[in-house]
Design a protein around this motif. Structure first.
Motif, PDB file in Angstrom:
ATOM      1  N   GLY A 176       0.787  -1.229   0.000  1.00 17.02           N
ATOM      2  CA  GLY A 176       0.000   0.000   0.000  1.00 17.02           C
ATOM      3  C   GLY A 176       0.816   1.275   0.000  1.00 17.02           C
ATOM      4  O   GLY A 176       0.244   2.378  -0.012  1.00 17.02           O
ATOM      5  N   TRP A 177       2.152   1.183   0.001  1.00 19.99           N
ATOM      6  CA  TRP A 177       2.996   2.376   0.051  1.00 19.99           C
ATOM      7  C   TRP A 177       4.126   2.277  -0.959  1.00 19.99           C
ATOM      8  O   TRP A 177       4.553   1.187  -1.342  1.00 19.99           O
ATOM      9  CB  TRP A 177       3.598   2.559   1.454  1.00 19.99           C
ATOM     10  N   ILE A 178       4.626   3.431  -1.381  1.00 20.90           N
ATOM     11  CA  ILE A 178       5.785   3.502  -2.276  1.00 20.90           C
ATOM     12  C   ILE A 178       6.938   4.089  -1.480  1.00 20.90           C
ATOM     13  O   ILE A 178       6.894   5.243  -1.042  1.00 20.90           O
ATOM     14  CB  ILE A 178       5.487   4.383  -3.506  1.00 20.90           C
ATOM     15  N   ALA A 179       7.994   3.297  -1.274  1.00 16.21           N
ATOM     16  CA  ALA A 179       9.139   3.742  -0.470  1.00 16.21           C
ATOM     17  C   ALA A 179      10.213   4.395  -1.325  1.00 16.21           C
ATOM     18  O   ALA A 179      10.965   5.240  -0.846  1.00 16.21           O
ATOM     19  CB  ALA A 179       9.739   2.563   0.290  1.00 16.21           C
ATOM     20  N   ARG A 180      10.307   4.013  -2.596  1.00 12.06           N
ATOM     21  CA  ARG A 180      11.304   4.603  -3.501  1.00 12.06           C
ATOM     22  C   ARG A 180      10.660   4.815  -4.853  1.00 12.06           C
ATOM     23  O   ARG A 180       9.932   3.958  -5.347  1.00 12.06           O
ATOM     24  CB  ARG A 180      12.528   3.687  -3.643  1.00 12.06           C
ATOM     25  N   LEU A 181      10.966   5.985  -5.425  1.00  7.02           N
ATOM     26  CA  LEU A 181      10.358   6.329  -6.704  1.00  7.02           C
ATOM     27  C   LEU A 181      11.359   7.127  -7.531  1.00  7.02           C
ATOM     28  O   LEU A 181      11.887   8.141  -7.061  1.00  7.02           O
ATOM     29  CB  LEU A 181       9.092   7.162  -6.482  1.00  7.02           C
ATOM     30  N   PRO A 182      11.656   6.694  -8.756  1.00 15.35           N
ATOM     31  CA  PRO A 182      12.576   7.453  -9.606  1.00 15.35           C
ATOM     32  C   PRO A 182      12.093   8.884  -9.815  1.00 15.35           C
ATOM     33  O   PRO A 182      10.899   9.143  -9.954  1.00 15.35           O
ATOM     34  CB  PRO A 182      12.550   6.662 -10.923  1.00 15.35           C
ATOM     35  N   LEU A 183      13.033   9.829  -9.788  1.00 17.73           N
ATOM     36  CA  LEU A 183      12.782  11.263 -10.001  1.00 17.73           C
ATOM     37  C   LEU A 183      11.991  11.905  -8.859  1.00 17.73           C
ATOM     38  O   LEU A 183      11.601  13.060  -8.951  1.00 17.73           O
ATOM     39  CB  LEU A 183      12.047  11.508 -11.329  1.00 17.73           C
TER      40      LEU A 183
ATOM     41  N   THR B 166      10.500  10.668  -1.279  1.00 15.89           N
ATOM     42  CA  THR B 166      10.497   9.329  -0.682  1.00 15.89           C
ATOM     43  C   THR B 166      11.708   9.067   0.216  1.00 15.89           C
ATOM     44  O   THR B 166      11.760   8.047   0.895  1.00 15.89           O
ATOM     45  CB  THR B 166      10.444   8.262  -1.790  1.00 15.89           C
ATOM     46  N   ARG B 167      12.693   9.985   0.233  1.00 10.94           N
ATOM     47  CA  ARG B 167      13.839   9.765   1.111  1.00 10.94           C
ATOM     48  C   ARG B 167      13.418   9.835   2.580  1.00 10.94           C
ATOM     49  O   ARG B 167      14.003   9.180   3.438  1.00 10.94           O
ATOM     50  CB  ARG B 167      14.917  10.812   0.825  1.00 10.94           C
ATOM     51  N   TYR B 168      12.408  10.628   2.883  1.00  9.41           N
ATOM     52  CA  TYR B 168      12.017  10.829   4.279  1.00  9.41           C
ATOM     53  C   TYR B 168      10.590  10.412   4.587  1.00  9.41           C
ATOM     54  O   TYR B 168      10.165  10.472   5.734  1.00  9.41           O
ATOM     55  CB  TYR B 168      12.203  12.302   4.660  1.00  9.41           C
ATOM     56  N   ARG B 169       9.844   9.998   3.585  1.00 10.49           N
ATOM     57  CA  ARG B 169       8.461   9.585   3.831  1.00 10.49           C
ATOM     58  C   ARG B 169       8.023   8.638   2.714  1.00 10.49           C
ATOM     59  O   ARG B 169       8.550   8.692   1.599  1.00 10.49           O
ATOM     60  CB  ARG B 169       7.530  10.806   3.872  1.00 10.49           C
ATOM     61  N   ASP B 170       7.073   7.768   3.041  1.00 11.21           N
ATOM     62  CA  ASP B 170       6.488   6.898   2.029  1.00 11.21           C
ATOM     63  C   ASP B 170       5.306   7.599   1.381  1.00 11.21           C
ATOM     64  O   ASP B 170       4.632   8.429   2.001  1.00 11.21           O
ATOM     65  CB  ASP B 170       6.023   5.586   2.653  1.00 11.21           C
ATOM     66  N   MET B 171       5.064   7.255   0.125  1.00  6.41           N
ATOM     67  CA  MET B 171       3.944   7.836  -0.604  1.00  6.41           C
ATOM     68  C   MET B 171       2.855   6.772  -0.776  1.00  6.41           C
ATOM     69  O   MET B 171       3.165   5.616  -1.088  1.00  6.41           O
ATOM     70  CB  MET B 171       4.409   8.321  -1.984  1.00  6.41           C
ATOM     71  N   PRO B 172       1.600   7.121  -0.517  1.00  9.46           N
ATOM     72  CA  PRO B 172       0.544   6.113  -0.684  1.00  9.46           C
ATOM     73  C   PRO B 172       0.530   5.551  -2.109  1.00  9.46           C
ATOM     74  O   PRO B 172       0.661   6.298  -3.085  1.00  9.46           O
ATOM     75  CB  PRO B 172      -0.740   6.887  -0.394  1.00  9.46           C
TER      76      PRO B 172
END
Length: 475
Positions: A435-442, A447-453
């Motif tokens: 349910g979360w994105i921990a790393r995302l290109p660009l 995402t270095r300090y928080r996860d994105m839904p």
């Protein structure tokens, strides 16, 4: 004031602050308490909204008639025995204060907290002139021992925990404090500062208000250090921005009701003092000379542009205490004299937009700062104005301009935009786990300090149409 020593970029400073867990603890302790106290003070003051409207009207009236009230203040302050000096720039202000100190052969200067003094670079100027400077506000005393700049305009040492302060006092006080509880450490600071108060040649203070019809200056403190700074020395120097002017004492008290509640959650500070000229015949105490340095440093320039409303600011710090960005990174990450939302507006005025364009862009524009501002400054609007100017002046990175150009091209073509959106939300799901994105290109800055839904597999419009169809509505 422009700093001669190159600083790391805002992003580098913010990254270091985010990685400092002790800093986050210190910020949460102070801003959380300040937010709760302000809320309680406002709830207990049913006339707060009416007081805000009056405060805004007072400041707008003064800004519209600034020349008239400044001339009136000069006449009345001079009649009361003070000497009024005008400084167009920070350099002129530093030179005036330093010259007064050198002409008086001053060796020791005490100073009550003044952000204007920090703005004009006064601490460094006094050091360069060989004059010992002693900060008398408890928090300023702490950061002087630490060799740091203020991180908040009301609580300059709010980035320091009690445990860190105890270490500074053990190293800087002789004898060191006997314990680490606040009362013992305050007693230790009192012992260290008492001799300085009584031995100073000159006391320097700021002013929360300049009263036009009396020529008086008003200082607001909770410790009494301002009175000990301004009364025993032979000479008292006041440094104040020209926007601090108010028509009368009654107007000053109208703004004080807003200032104190917004800053500390109190009804009135412990010490609200009006200084009107030097010691007169028959007075028991007071300085032999009083000098008032009125500083422009970009303020009249603001009168004629879109940042005019920033001149309403009464320096309460409420915008910082409620700012979601400030509460994550603290004040030093902003890099200028003034941190937080108000600093993000003022720093480009003082230091130039080219070196501070990251500050307006760091704001989330959630509007909490405007909501709590006691004089209704539209801070998000002013921050957007700086963003617009940065774009017009070509200060944004080429990659950002190119990316927005691509987005604009898609936005003008609805069919293509919908296709790109569908591809995008499906691609984003490939990076999600649980349910979360921990790393995302660009998007490493996010995402270095928080996860994105992790987004659903359909765009908003696709989901909207599907819901409408399920309810029997038009597709």
């Amino acid at each position: 004031m422009s700093h001669p020593i190159p600083q790391p970029s805002f992003k580098a400073r913010a990254e270091a602050a985010l990685a400092d867990r002790t800093l986050k603890l210190a910020i949460d302790r102070t801003t959380g308490t300040a937010e709760a106290k302000r809320a309680a003070a406002v709830a207990a003051f049913p006339e707060f909204d009416a007081a805000r409207r009056r405060g805004r009207a007072i400041k707008d009236h003064v800004i519209a008639h600034l020349d008239h009230y400044l001339e009136q203040f000069e006449r009345n302050a001079t009649a009361a025995g003070a000497k009024v000096h005008w400084a167009r720039t920070d350099a002129e202000a530093r030179a005036i204060v330093t010259r007064i100190c050198l002409d008086a052969d001053a060796k020791l200067v005490t100073r009550a907290k003044s952000m204007l003094g920090e703005e004009i670079g006064l601490p460094h100027a006094l050091a360069d002139a060989g004059i010992e400077r002693v900060e008398t506000d408890l928090a300023e005393h702490i950061i002087q021992l630490a060799g740091e700049a203020p991180s908040h305009i009301i609580w300059p040492a709010m980035h320091r925990t009690r445990e860190q302060v105890a270490e500074l006092f053990r190293a800087g006080h002789q004898p060191p404090p006997a314990a680490e509880d606040p009362a013992t450490m305050v007693q230790s600071a009192r012992r260290a500062l008492r001799a300085k108060f009584l031995g100073a040649d000159i006391g320097i203070s700021g002013a929360n208000f300049l009263v036009a019809d009396t020529g008086a200056t008003c200082t607001v403190t909770n410790e009494g250090n301002a009175e000990l700074t301004t009364t025993p020395p032979r000479i008292h120097i006041v440094t104040a921005g020209i926007e601090k002017i108010v028509p009368s004492t009654a107007h000053a008290f109208a703004l004080l009701r807003l200032l104190v509640r917004s800053a500390t959650g109190g009804e009135l500070t412990q010490y609200t003092t009006f200084h009107c000229g030097p010691k007169r015949p028959g007075d028991a105490d007071g300085p032999e000379e009083m000098h008032i340095v009125l500083v422009d440093n970009g303020r009249t320039r603001m009168l004629g542009d879109e940042f005019r409303e920033m001149l309403r600011c009464i320096r309460c710090g409420a915008c910082m205490n409620h700012c979601v960005v400030y509460r994550q990174i603290g004040g030093h990450a902003y890099g200028g004299t003034y941190p937080g939302p108000m600093g993000s507006v003022l720093t480009p005025v003082l230091d130039g937009l080219a070196g501070s364009r990251d500050l307006p862009n760091a704001c989330t524009l959630n509007g909490r700062c405007e909501e709590v501002c006691p004089v209704g400054i539209p801070l998000p609007t002013l921050l957007r104005a700086w963003r617009s100017r940065s774009w017009r002046e070509g200060l944004e990175p080429g990659t950002l301009r190119a990316g927005l150009g691509v987005w604009a091209m898609l936005a003008r073509r609805p069919a293509l935009y919908r296709l790109a959106s569908r591809i995008g939300v499906r691609a984003l799901r490939l990076f999600g786990r649980g349910g979360w994105i921990a790393r995302l290109p660009l998007a490493g800055g996010w995402t270095r300090y928080r996860d994105m839904p992790r987004p659903p597999g359909r765009t908003f419009m696709d989901q909207y149409r599907r819901t409408r169809a399920q309810k029997g509505g038009r597709r």
